[in-house]
Write an enzyme that holds these catalytic residues in place. Structure first.
Site, short mmCIF file in Angstrom:
data_model
loop_
_atom_site.label_atom_id
_atom_site.label_comp_id
_atom_site.label_asym_id
_atom_site.label_seq_id
_atom_site.Cartn_x
_atom_site.Cartn_y
_atom_site.Cartn_z
N SER A 143 -52.91 45.59 -29.58
CA SER A 143 -53.86 46.67 -29.89
C SER A 143 -55.19 46.05 -30.32
O SER A 143 -55.21 44.94 -30.88
CB SER A 143 -53.32 47.53 -31.03
OG SER A 143 -54.30 48.47 -31.44
N TYR A 153 -50.04 47.50 -39.57
CA TYR A 153 -50.09 47.68 -38.12
C TYR A 153 -51.05 46.65 -37.51
O TYR A 153 -50.72 46.00 -36.51
CB TYR A 153 -50.52 49.12 -37.77
CG TYR A 153 -50.56 49.39 -36.29
CD1 TYR A 153 -49.38 49.56 -35.56
CD2 TYR A 153 -51.76 49.46 -35.60
CE1 TYR A 153 -49.41 49.80 -34.20
CE2 TYR A 153 -51.80 49.71 -34.24
CZ TYR A 153 -50.62 49.88 -33.54
OH TYR A 153 -50.67 50.12 -32.18
N1 NAP Z 1 -51.83 55.25 -28.30
C1 NAP Z 1 -52.69 54.39 -28.79
O1 NAP Z 1 -53.82 54.78 -29.17
C2 NAP Z 1 -52.35 52.92 -28.85
C3 NAP Z 1 -53.40 52.03 -29.06
C4 NAP Z 1 -53.13 50.67 -29.12
C5 NAP Z 1 -51.85 50.21 -28.94
N2 NAP Z 1 -50.83 51.11 -28.75
C6 NAP Z 1 -49.48 50.55 -28.59
O2 NAP Z 1 -48.95 51.01 -27.35
C7 NAP Z 1 -47.53 50.99 -27.39
C8 NAP Z 1 -46.99 52.31 -26.84
O3 NAP Z 1 -47.47 53.37 -27.64
P1 NAP Z 1 -47.80 54.82 -27.06
O4 NAP Z 1 -49.16 55.16 -27.52
O5 NAP Z 1 -47.49 54.89 -25.61
O6 NAP Z 1 -46.77 55.68 -27.94
P2 NAP Z 1 -45.75 56.87 -27.59
O7 NAP Z 1 -46.34 57.82 -26.61
O8 NAP Z 1 -45.33 57.39 -28.93
O9 NAP Z 1 -44.51 56.13 -26.89
C9 NAP Z 1 -43.68 55.25 -27.60
C10 NAP Z 1 -42.50 54.82 -26.73
O10 NAP Z 1 -41.75 53.82 -27.42
C11 NAP Z 1 -40.38 54.23 -27.54
N3 NAP Z 1 -39.88 53.74 -28.83
C12 NAP Z 1 -40.39 53.96 -30.08
N4 NAP Z 1 -39.62 53.38 -31.01
C13 NAP Z 1 -38.61 52.75 -30.36
C14 NAP Z 1 -37.48 52.00 -30.77
N5 NAP Z 1 -37.20 51.80 -32.09
N6 NAP Z 1 -36.64 51.50 -29.84
C15 NAP Z 1 -36.87 51.73 -28.52
N7 NAP Z 1 -37.92 52.44 -28.06
C16 NAP Z 1 -38.77 52.96 -28.97
C17 NAP Z 1 -40.43 55.76 -27.46
O11 NAP Z 1 -39.19 56.34 -26.97
P3 NAP Z 1 -38.03 56.87 -27.97
O12 NAP Z 1 -38.70 57.65 -29.06
O13 NAP Z 1 -37.11 57.67 -27.09
O14 NAP Z 1 -37.37 55.63 -28.48
C18 NAP Z 1 -41.53 55.97 -26.41
O15 NAP Z 1 -41.01 55.79 -25.11
C19 NAP Z 1 -47.15 50.71 -28.86
O16 NAP Z 1 -46.78 49.36 -29.00
C20 NAP Z 1 -48.45 50.98 -29.61
O17 NAP Z 1 -48.52 50.24 -30.80
C21 NAP Z 1 -51.06 52.45 -28.70
#
Ligand code: NAP
Length: 260
Positions: A143, A153
């Site tokens: 991130s 984080y």
């Molecule tokens: N959105 C942003 O603004 C942003 C910015 C920078 C970085 N990121 C990073 O991008 C990545 C993905 O985030 P996203 O924004 O796509 O979030 P999201 O829409 O909430 O998706 C999260 C995914 O991770 C899975 N997950 C969560 N906890 C888990 C666990 N304990 N074991 C296995 N699977 C798990 C969830 O499925 P289940 O709930 O079914 O397990 C879901 O498929 C993360 O690493 C986040 O830190 C996001």
């Protein structure tokens, strides 16, 4: 045609990776906790793109579950497996808007388990088998938060970026690449799940997950170790990296204010 294993492949950025890779004909292995959503996502992708989609229900906060996923990554052609993994996307993660002084540090510890321990274990399993084969790609979703100082984080994502650079060094010359994807704010379920208010974030700072992933895959193909898709964030992070640390901390303090 390749096979990609994507953790958190059912939502947001992980689901965008799944769509982009399936669209170019890659088979998939999706990992997440919610098995109904996994089956639904897998069936949708298989029907739309005509690719094979395996699923592994696993909670990456649980070490035994993570070992199960690592075993899938370690499978080789020689073991009779049709689809050894060529691309690992270590993506599962969540926000931790919890004070560093909280009495209950469990959310921080779960953050370490999912976004550090699992990333390390899966990267090691994938890196070893890919190196043996002389090809493969590992993408760790970090991130831009890792370039500022917004609590645990940020600390975790700074680790993910630094770890990826170390991994790229270890894999140099083997035919295997390692890339840290550093997104800014992306429209996914992330903020809602962590109950992070986003009303003050200006529109121009939001990224679309499909555009983000297209940018990242171009960087992976180009062998880039740190991928910061979009000109906006490249400029912002370029500037942040040259700021004195006290100024960076002051900005981080303002960005985090009111979160916990
Ligand atoms: N959105 C942003 O603004 C942003 C910015 C920078 C970085 N990121 C990073 O991008 C990545 C993905 O985030 P996203 O924004 O796509 O979030 P999201 O829409 O909430 O998706 C999260 C995914 O991770 C899975 N997950 C969560 N906890 C888990 C666990 N304990 N074991 C296995 N699977 C798990 C969830 O499925 P289940 O709930 O079914 O397990 C879901 O498929 C993360 O690493 C986040 O830190 C996001």
């Amino acid at each position: 045609m390749a096979t990609a294993l994507i953790t958190g492949g059912t939502s947001g950025i992980g689901a965008a990776f799944a769509r982009a890779l399936a669209a170019r004909g890659d088979d998939l292995v999706l990992v997440a906790r919610n098995v109904d959503r996994l089956s639904e996502t897998a069936a949708g992708l298989a029907a739309r793109y005509g690719v094979q989609v395996e699923t592994i229900g696993a909670d990456l906060a649980n070490r035994d579950d993570t070992v199960r996923v690592a075993r899938r990554l370690a499978l080789r052609h020689a073991q009779g497996i049709e689809r050894p993994v060529d691309i690992l996307v270590n993506n599962a993660g969540f926000g931790i808007p919890v004070s560093l002084l909280a009495e209950d540090t469990t959310p921080h510890e779960v953050g370490f388990d999912v976004m550090i321990r699992a990333v390390l274990m899966l990267g090691a399993a994938a890196g070893r088998t890919m190196r043996e084969r002389g090809s493969g790609s590992i993408v760790n979703v970090s991130s831009t938060a890792g370039f500022v100082t917004m609590g645990n984080y940020s600390a975790i994502k700074a680790w993910v970026t630094s770890y990826t650079e170390g991994l790229a060094n270890e894999l140099a010359g083997t035919g295997v690449t390692a890339t840290a994807l550093c997104p800014g704010w992306v429209r996914t379920e992330f903020h809602q799940r962590a109950e992070i208010g986003v009303s003050k974030i200006p529109d121009f700072l939001w990224l679309d997950p499909d555009d983000l992933v297209a940018g990242c895959l171009a960087d992976v193909a180009g062998g880039r170790v740190i991928s910061i898709p979009s000109r906006r964030y490249q400029l912002l992070i370029g500037a942040a990296r040259h700021l004195p640390r006290p100024a960076l901390r002051a900005i981080s303090r303002r960005l985090s204010s009111g979160r916990h």
